[in-house]
Design a protein around this motif. Structure first.
Motif, short mmCIF file in Angstrom:
data_model
loop_
_atom_site.label_atom_id
_atom_site.label_comp_id
_atom_site.label_asym_id
_atom_site.label_seq_id
_atom_site.Cartn_x
_atom_site.Cartn_y
_atom_site.Cartn_z
N ARG A 43 37.11 48.59 47.71
CA ARG A 43 36.89 49.24 49.01
C ARG A 43 38.00 50.27 49.28
NH1 ARG A 43 36.39 46.41 54.95
NH2 ARG A 43 38.57 45.91 54.51
N GLU A 44 39.24 49.92 48.94
CA GLU A 44 40.33 50.87 49.15
C GLU A 44 40.21 52.08 48.25
OE1 GLU A 44 44.26 49.50 49.24
OE2 GLU A 44 43.95 48.13 50.91
N LEU A 45 39.80 51.86 46.99
CA LEU A 45 39.61 52.99 46.09
C LEU A 45 38.48 53.89 46.59
CD1 LEU A 45 39.99 51.30 42.59
CD2 LEU A 45 41.50 53.01 43.60
N ALA A 46 37.42 53.28 47.12
CA ALA A 46 36.32 54.08 47.67
C ALA A 46 36.78 54.87 48.89
CB ALA A 46 35.15 53.16 48.04
N GLN B 13 47.53 50.90 53.71
CA GLN B 13 47.13 52.11 52.99
C GLN B 13 45.67 52.46 53.27
OE1 GLN B 13 49.23 54.18 50.83
NE2 GLN B 13 47.51 55.42 51.51
N GLY B 14 44.81 51.44 53.32
CA GLY B 14 43.41 51.68 53.60
C GLY B 14 43.20 52.29 54.98
N ARG B 15 43.94 51.82 55.97
CA ARG B 15 43.81 52.36 57.33
C ARG B 15 44.31 53.79 57.41
NH1 ARG B 15 46.65 47.97 60.97
NH2 ARG B 15 47.77 47.54 59.05
N VAL B 16 45.41 54.07 56.72
CA VAL B 16 45.93 55.44 56.69
C VAL B 16 44.90 56.37 56.04
CG1 VAL B 16 47.69 56.95 55.67
CG2 VAL B 16 48.36 54.78 56.70
N ASP B 17 44.32 55.94 54.93
CA ASP B 17 43.30 56.74 54.26
C ASP B 17 42.08 56.96 55.16
OD1 ASP B 17 44.96 56.78 52.12
OD2 ASP B 17 43.70 55.59 50.80
N ALA B 18 41.68 55.92 55.87
CA ALA B 18 40.50 56.01 56.74
C ALA B 18 40.73 57.01 57.86
CB ALA B 18 40.15 54.64 57.30
N VAL B 19 41.91 56.97 58.49
CA VAL B 19 42.23 57.92 59.55
C VAL B 19 42.17 59.35 59.02
CG1 VAL B 19 44.08 58.80 61.03
CG2 VAL B 19 43.59 56.36 60.99
N THR B 20 42.78 59.57 57.85
CA THR B 20 42.81 60.92 57.28
C THR B 20 41.41 61.39 56.91
OG1 THR B 20 44.99 60.37 56.37
CG2 THR B 20 43.95 62.37 55.57
N TYR C 69 46.75 56.88 45.62
CA TYR C 69 46.27 57.44 46.89
C TYR C 69 47.14 58.60 47.36
CZ TYR C 69 44.47 52.73 46.63
OH TYR C 69 43.92 51.57 46.21
N SER C 70 48.44 58.48 47.17
CA SER C 70 49.34 59.46 47.75
C SER C 70 49.05 60.87 47.27
CB SER C 70 50.80 59.10 47.42
OG SER C 70 51.00 59.10 46.02
N LEU C 71 48.66 61.01 46.02
CA LEU C 71 48.34 62.33 45.52
C LEU C 71 46.93 62.74 45.88
CD1 LEU C 71 50.05 62.26 42.04
CD2 LEU C 71 50.61 63.76 43.93
N SER C 72 46.06 61.78 46.14
CA SER C 72 44.67 62.13 46.44
C SER C 72 44.53 62.82 47.78
CB SER C 72 43.80 60.87 46.42
OG SER C 72 44.12 60.00 47.47
N TYR C 73 45.55 62.75 48.65
CA TYR C 73 45.47 63.45 49.93
C TYR C 73 45.54 64.96 49.75
CZ TYR C 73 47.03 58.91 51.69
OH TYR C 73 47.17 57.60 51.97
N SER C 74 46.26 65.40 48.74
CA SER C 74 46.60 66.81 48.65
C SER C 74 45.48 67.62 48.06
CB SER C 74 47.87 66.98 47.81
OG SER C 74 48.16 68.35 47.65
N LEU D 177 34.30 53.58 57.83
CA LEU D 177 35.72 53.94 57.86
C LEU D 177 36.37 53.42 59.14
CD1 LEU D 177 35.50 57.60 56.52
CD2 LEU D 177 36.45 55.64 55.31
N VAL D 178 35.62 53.45 60.24
CA VAL D 178 36.14 52.91 61.50
C VAL D 178 36.40 51.41 61.37
CG1 VAL D 178 35.58 52.43 63.93
CG2 VAL D 178 35.11 54.69 62.95
N GLN D 179 35.52 50.69 60.68
CA GLN D 179 35.74 49.26 60.45
C GLN D 179 37.02 49.02 59.67
OE1 GLN D 179 32.31 47.38 58.66
NE2 GLN D 179 30.90 48.21 60.18
N ILE D 180 37.30 49.90 58.72
CA ILE D 180 38.51 49.76 57.91
C ILE D 180 39.76 49.99 58.76
CG2 ILE D 180 39.79 50.80 55.96
CD1 ILE D 180 37.04 51.27 54.64
#
Length: 411
Positions: free
Chosen positions: A162-165, A201-208, A76-81, A191-194
């Motif tokens: 779900r986290e990968l999605a 990590q899932g919540r951080v990804d959802a916010v972003t 996930y960490s690299l997928s943000y960039s 994403l709001v449910q997550i």
């Protein structure tokens, strides 16, 4: 020819031979990699399910050999960039580009709907690796129809899938071209449910991901509604570093929500909601303070009588005063406007001139030191008085302009 000239000539020839060997070796490696890419593509297009799964895993392994790696625990960490490839990761970028051009994306997307969980996971990881720092692959993945199956995976109870999605939605939403498609897909409510039920990590990804979608100019409707406020407030309260990128994105979403009446009520009704924004004004980055004061200002502008006392109760004045000196231009203006609203009522308790002077002096001491505190405090107070006078004069002029001759004669 002398001995020195002969030695120099030999040295040059050896360097040229070494350079030639390196180029030949690089050419062989590139050819082997290209052959492997074509083999992977053939397996994905023509192979059975087991061959497709193995090919998807091969994609992940092939990209991971380069400087930019994505492992099962840190994909996930690299997928943000979405930043361009650096020189150290240029090899992986070329590999992603070649894989995308070899036609692997469409069969990987088809695997997302497979009833086999291993196939779904392998394809998700492969697509994540292909999308990182590659805008063209991001667009290709969405064009190939990846969003509907990814949205379906967001509904899964299987935490890993779900986290990968979620990570995939985040990565793909970084491309501006993809935002309208994702925004219209129904991903945002999931994403709001997550935000409430996912892992850290899932919540951080959802916010972003939600933040990415909120910047889509083509949106004709809000991405999120007031139901997102409580989990966002809780996440902001849990965030120890109010100056972090995560806090910036969370406060940006809260500012958007503060523009609706439902969002305003949700913020004020959330346990510690206003306090979380006040604390962000005090300790946040330049970006997060601007969003936090914007949210507080939206509340106070919507109903000063309802929200002013709540904001004052949480001790907002010191942070706002400091922001008038240290914030961005926009944050300074917002802070000054909010201060005017907070002290606009003469009978308001707790904001007497002596208290205000002490607060201003304390802020000035922290900003410029004790030696210059008096001078800075005087300047800040003069500025506040001047703004108050200008505000009063503006109201008088507005009232005068609204008076008609008939109003005057009848009064």
């Amino acid at each position: 020819m002398g001995q020195e000239e002969e030695e120099a000539t030999v040295a040059v020839e050896e360097e040229e031979d070494e350079e030639g060997r390196r180029e030949k070796s690089e050419e062989i490696r590139n050819q082997r990699k290209q052959n492997l890419i074509m083999e992977i593509s053939s397996k994905l297009i023509h192979g059975d399910l087991e061959a497709k799964i193995e090919a998807a895993r091969d994609i992940r392994r092939l990209v991971r050999r380069s400087a930019t790696t994505i492992s099962s625990s840190s994909c996930y960490s690299l997928s943000y960039s979405s930043s361009p490839c650096s020189s150290s990761s240029s090899s992986s970028c070329k590999t992603r580009s070649k894989l995308g051009a070899a036609g692997v994306i469409q069969p990987l997307v088809l695997m997302l709907v497979s009833p086999n969980p291993d196939a779904r996971e392998a394809s998700l990881l492969a697509l994540l690796n292909l999308a990182v720092r590659d805008e063209l692959n991001k667009v290709k993945i969405v064009t190939a129809g990846a969003i509907p199956p990814l949205v379906d995976l967001l509904r899964f109870q299987n935490g890993s899938l779900r986290e990968l999605a979620t990570a995939a939605i985040l990565t793909l939403s970084a491309a501006a071209t993809n935002k309208p498609t994702i925004a219209a897909s129904g991903a945002a409510p999931l994403l709001v449910q997550i935000l409430s039920s996912g892992s850290v990590q899932g919540r951080v990804d959802a916010v972003t991901a939600l933040h990415n979608l909120s910047t889509c100019k083509e949106n004709s409707f809000p991405i999120i509604d007031a139901r997102a406020v409580p989990p966002l407030i809780n996440l902001l309260k849990e965030c120890k570093k109010k100056y972090s990128k995560f806090a910036e994105k969370a406060t940006a979403l809260l500012e958007i929500l503060s523009n609706s009446e439902e969002g305003q009520v949700a913020i004020s009704n959330s346990d510690g909601g206003i306090l979380a924004l006040v604390e962000t004004v005090e300790d946040g980055s330049l970006v997060s303070t601007e969003h936090a004061v914007g949210a507080l200002l939206s509340l106070c502008r919507s109903s000063r009588d309802k929200y002013r006392e709540l904001i004052l109760k949480e001790g907002a004045i010191p942070g706002l005063l400091r922001l008038t000196v240290e914030g961005t231009v926009e944050a300074q203006e917002r802070a000054r406007t909010l201060l005017d609203l907070l002290r606009d009522k003469p009978e308001q308790k707790g904001l007497t001139s002596s208290v205000l002077e002490k607060i201003v002096y304390d802020i000035a001491t922290r900003v410029d030191g004790a030696d210059k505190a008096a001078e800075t405090a005087k300047r800040l107070l003069q500025d506040m008085v001047q703004r108050s006078m200008e505000h009063s004069m503006s109201r008088i002029q507005h009232r005068a302009a609204s008076c008609t001759p008939s109003n005057i004669s009848s009064s």
